[in-house]
Write an enzyme that holds these catalytic residues in place. Structure first.
Site, mmCIF file in Angstrom:
data_model
loop_
_atom_site.group_PDB
_atom_site.id
_atom_site.type_symbol
_atom_site.label_atom_id
_atom_site.label_comp_id
_atom_site.label_asym_id
_atom_site.label_seq_id
_atom_site.Cartn_x
_atom_site.Cartn_y
_atom_site.Cartn_z
ATOM 1 N N LYS A 153 0.770 -1.259 0.004
ATOM 2 C CA LYS A 153 0.075 0.000 0.076
ATOM 3 C C LYS A 153 1.030 1.222 -0.106
ATOM 4 O O LYS A 153 0.423 2.233 -0.894
ATOM 5 C CB LYS A 153 -1.054 -0.134 1.288
ATOM 6 C CG LYS A 153 -1.963 -1.036 0.956
ATOM 7 C CD LYS A 153 -2.921 -1.012 2.517
ATOM 8 C CE LYS A 153 -2.152 -2.028 3.668
ATOM 9 N NZ LYS A 153 -2.062 -3.165 3.465
ATOM 10 N N SER A 229 9.869 2.268 7.256
ATOM 11 C CA SER A 229 9.310 1.271 7.419
ATOM 12 C C SER A 229 9.532 0.610 8.641
ATOM 13 O O SER A 229 8.855 0.909 9.948
ATOM 14 C CB SER A 229 9.584 0.234 6.456
ATOM 15 O OG SER A 229 8.687 -0.887 6.393
ATOM 16 N N ARG A 230 10.630 0.148 9.001
ATOM 17 C CA ARG A 230 11.111 -0.657 10.419
ATOM 18 C C ARG A 230 12.493 -0.373 10.627
ATOM 19 O O ARG A 230 13.317 -0.778 9.661
ATOM 20 C CB ARG A 230 10.636 -1.852 10.788
ATOM 21 C CG ARG A 230 9.226 -2.108 11.109
ATOM 22 C CD ARG A 230 8.696 -1.556 12.350
ATOM 23 N NE ARG A 230 7.275 -1.749 12.499
ATOM 24 C CZ ARG A 230 6.297 -0.774 12.406
ATOM 25 N NH1 ARG A 230 6.592 0.450 11.560
ATOM 26 N NH2 ARG A 230 4.941 -0.836 12.569
ATOM 27 N N ASP A 254 13.209 7.303 9.437
ATOM 28 C CA ASP A 254 11.873 7.717 10.528
ATOM 29 C C ASP A 254 12.118 6.837 11.177
ATOM 30 O O ASP A 254 11.117 6.603 12.194
ATOM 31 C CB ASP A 254 10.415 7.787 9.609
ATOM 32 C CG ASP A 254 9.460 8.118 10.497
ATOM 33 O OD1 ASP A 254 9.772 9.128 11.209
ATOM 34 O OD2 ASP A 254 8.528 7.377 10.614
ATOM 35 N N GLU A 259 14.941 1.931 18.582
ATOM 36 C CA GLU A 259 14.181 3.387 18.820
ATOM 37 C C GLU A 259 13.388 3.014 20.202
ATOM 38 O O GLU A 259 12.907 4.186 20.663
ATOM 39 C CB GLU A 259 13.366 3.710 17.639
ATOM 40 C CG GLU A 259 12.132 2.638 17.420
ATOM 41 C CD GLU A 259 11.343 3.145 16.267
ATOM 42 O OE1 GLU A 259 11.909 3.193 15.436
ATOM 43 O OE2 GLU A 259 9.878 3.099 16.538
ATOM 44 N N HIS A 291 9.910 8.195 14.111
ATOM 45 C CA HIS A 291 8.941 7.474 13.848
ATOM 46 C C HIS A 291 7.629 8.335 13.834
ATOM 47 O O HIS A 291 6.669 8.024 14.308
ATOM 48 C CB HIS A 291 8.464 6.310 14.917
ATOM 49 C CG HIS A 291 8.045 5.172 14.226
ATOM 50 N ND1 HIS A 291 8.353 3.873 14.461
ATOM 51 C CD2 HIS A 291 6.752 4.778 13.509
ATOM 52 C CE1 HIS A 291 7.619 2.920 14.098
ATOM 53 N NE2 HIS A 291 6.779 3.746 13.449
HETATM 54 P P1 NAI Z 1 1.794 -3.803 2.823
HETATM 55 O O1 NAI Z 1 1.653 -5.078 3.566
HETATM 56 O O2 NAI Z 1 0.756 -3.283 2.061
HETATM 57 O O3 NAI Z 1 2.998 -4.075 1.873
HETATM 58 C C1 NAI Z 1 4.282 -4.491 2.099
HETATM 59 C C2 NAI Z 1 4.945 -5.164 0.984
HETATM 60 O O4 NAI Z 1 6.103 -5.471 1.353
HETATM 61 C C3 NAI Z 1 4.030 -6.101 0.313
HETATM 62 O O5 NAI Z 1 3.813 -5.891 -1.148
HETATM 63 C C4 NAI Z 1 4.885 -7.381 0.435
HETATM 64 O O6 NAI Z 1 4.763 -8.406 -0.512
HETATM 65 C C5 NAI Z 1 6.370 -7.020 0.493
HETATM 66 N N1 NAI Z 1 7.092 -7.964 1.295
HETATM 67 C C6 NAI Z 1 6.833 -8.797 2.266
HETATM 68 N N2 NAI Z 1 7.854 -9.544 2.378
HETATM 69 C C7 NAI Z 1 8.894 -8.946 1.516
HETATM 70 C C8 NAI Z 1 10.432 -9.341 1.561
HETATM 71 N N3 NAI Z 1 10.806 -10.341 2.340
HETATM 72 N N4 NAI Z 1 10.943 -8.527 0.719
HETATM 73 C C9 NAI Z 1 10.574 -7.744 -0.160
HETATM 74 N N5 NAI Z 1 9.370 -7.234 -0.034
HETATM 75 C C10 NAI Z 1 8.345 -7.983 0.834
HETATM 76 O O7 NAI Z 1 2.329 -2.827 4.011
HETATM 77 P P2 NAI Z 1 2.331 -1.326 4.103
HETATM 78 O O8 NAI Z 1 0.931 -0.863 4.808
HETATM 79 O O9 NAI Z 1 2.761 -0.827 2.592
HETATM 80 O O10 NAI Z 1 3.348 -0.950 5.082
HETATM 81 C C11 NAI Z 1 4.751 -1.291 4.773
HETATM 82 C C12 NAI Z 1 5.447 -1.194 6.156
HETATM 83 O O11 NAI Z 1 5.510 0.501 6.538
HETATM 84 C C13 NAI Z 1 4.770 -1.835 7.384
HETATM 85 O O12 NAI Z 1 5.449 -3.262 7.399
HETATM 86 C C14 NAI Z 1 5.189 -1.055 8.625
HETATM 87 O O13 NAI Z 1 6.511 -1.876 9.080
HETATM 88 C C15 NAI Z 1 5.733 0.491 7.975
HETATM 89 N N6 NAI Z 1 4.944 1.429 8.568
HETATM 90 C C16 NAI Z 1 5.614 2.472 8.919
HETATM 91 C C17 NAI Z 1 4.861 3.514 9.685
HETATM 92 C C18 NAI Z 1 5.587 4.740 10.193
HETATM 93 O O14 NAI Z 1 4.770 5.674 10.584
HETATM 94 N N7 NAI Z 1 6.923 4.930 10.009
HETATM 95 C C19 NAI Z 1 3.490 3.475 9.613
HETATM 96 C C20 NAI Z 1 2.874 2.315 9.044
HETATM 97 C C21 NAI Z 1 3.485 1.197 8.449
#
Ligand code: NAI
Length: 343
Positions: A153, A229-230, A254, A259, A291
């Site tokens: 997403k 992301s993380r 971020d 952290e 974050h």
């Molecule tokens: P999502 O689940 O929609 O997308 C994650 C993507 O990563 C998917 O397309 C998946 O196939 C892919 N993926 C899974 N394993 C993988 C791997 N080994 N290698 C490469 N790609 C892989 O998640 P979304 O909503 O896009 O969020 C992504 C990340 O953003 C979350 O996991 C979270 O850690 C982080 N996040 C950070 C925030 C912040 O405030 N800094 C807030 C919200 C999310």
């Protein structure tokens, strides 16, 4: 429904109070994080509501279960801080799969623009009536190649934003989407081609330190690394080494692996013990935000609403489409098929 909300912050309390009234949920706010020392605070509550740096691992899960807690409601999307396997059969876990992917993707671009156009330096200078341009030369994003790791997403929205800037896009994802507009390449190829790399995959065993000492030499000289992301996707020591060797041109972070004891709190006036973070912050080409990528009005409202709806669905209707279960090979597709609780 009595819910103990851990790691409560002044910015999210009003949103949860409002949703508590709307959905008849009694939220009790605890400033402390959830961990083995604080798990007993949850005694007498039906559930706990936790955030990214609360610890929901083995010992904590046992304590919560003994205290009568039956649901952990994550008020975030990521769940790397929860031992889902240990929860199975005891405590159900629900999450907010999406609250505003725009918030995070837009923050990633804000960091990139800040770094490339030296906005952080210009802001400080003009505050001091220093109108010199010396050292502020940036570069055009137009025509540059951005490598997006994780095209879910947030990654997808970030790619759309980058397209708006006229950037070329390459992507890497373990589960690539069938989208002809996205050019998927191997991770090594992405490292080789990208002027900017943005991390949008979840943290897992496979992605832990995806940017490490072996990856750094494969990167294009001068690359800008964005991590919204993380933290543990990057080995911070390897990153520092890459910056010192002038391979990495800039980093915008971020999130940071260590952290949890620092972010979301005010340490101004204190000596921060974490030398790696201190070194990163001291570097002129590193920007750290704590974050905050998710932190928009829209996201906070969605988080409070979806969390409350998850709890209502779970306790009143006996199921919840946002439940997480370790047995699901693919959490997303399983949820679409599921018609009942995981156990
Ligand atoms: P999502 O689940 O929609 O997308 C994650 C993507 O990563 C998917 O397309 C998946 O196939 C892919 N993926 C899974 N394993 C993988 C791997 N080994 N290698 C490469 N790609 C892989 O998640 P979304 O909503 O896009 O969020 C992504 C990340 O953003 C979350 O996991 C979270 O850690 C982080 N996040 C950070 C925030 C912040 O405030 N800094 C807030 C919200 C999310």
């Amino acid at each position: 429904m009595k819910i103990a909300l851990f790691d409560a912050k002044d910015y999210d309390i009003p949103f949860f109070q409002k949703m508590g009234e709307k959905y008849k949920i009694e939220y009790k706010f605890f400033e402390t994080k959830l961990n083995a020392d604080t798990a007993d605070l949850a005694r007498g509550f039906d559930g706990v509501c936790v955030f990214v740096n609360d610890d929901v691992r083995a010992e904590v899960i046992d304590r919560l279960y003994e205290n009568g807690v039956r649901v952990v409601a994550l008020r975030c999307a990521g769940y790397n801080n929860v031992d889902l396997e240990k929860c199975f059969g005891k405590i159900h876990v629900v999450r907010v799969p999406a609250y505003s992917p725009y918030a995070v993707a837009e923050h990633a671009m804000a960091l990139l623009l800040t770094s490339v156009r030296r906005i952080h330096k210009a802001y400080n200078r003009t505050k001091d009536f220093n109108f010199s341009l010396s050292g502020l030369t940036g570069f055009d994003l137009h025509g540059k190649t951005v490598g997006v790791i994780g095209t879910g997403k947030i990654g997808t929205i970030f790619m759309d934003i980058c397209r708006g800037f006229g950037m070329q896009i390459v992507a890497y994802d373990k589960f690539p989407r069938k989208d002809p507009s996205v050019r998927y390449v191997s991770l090594d190829e992405l490292f080789r081609q990208s002027d900017v790399i943005s991390l949008h995959c979840p943290l897992s065993e496979e992605t832990y330190h995806i940017i490490n000492e072996r990856a750094i030499p494969k990167l294009k000289k001068g690359v800008i690394i964005l991590n919204t992301s993380r933290g543990a996707l990057i080995d911070a020591e390897a990153l520092i080494d890459g910056i010192k060797r002038r391979i990495v041109g800039a980093a915008c972070l971020d999130v940071y692996e260590e952290e949890s004891d620092l972010f979301f709190r005010d340490f101004s006036g204190h000596i921060v013990e974490d030398d790696i973070l201190a070194r990163l912050i001291s570097m002129p080409n590193v920007i750290v935000t704590s974050h905050q990528a998710f932190l928009t009005e829209e996201a906070l409202a969605n988080i409070a609403e979806t969390t409350s709806q998850n709890l209502v669905a779970f306790f009143r209707d006996g199921l919840c489409e946002n439940e997480l279960c370790y047995r699901c090979g693919n959490v997303e597709s399983c949820m679409k098929e599921r018609k009942q609780r995981c156990f």
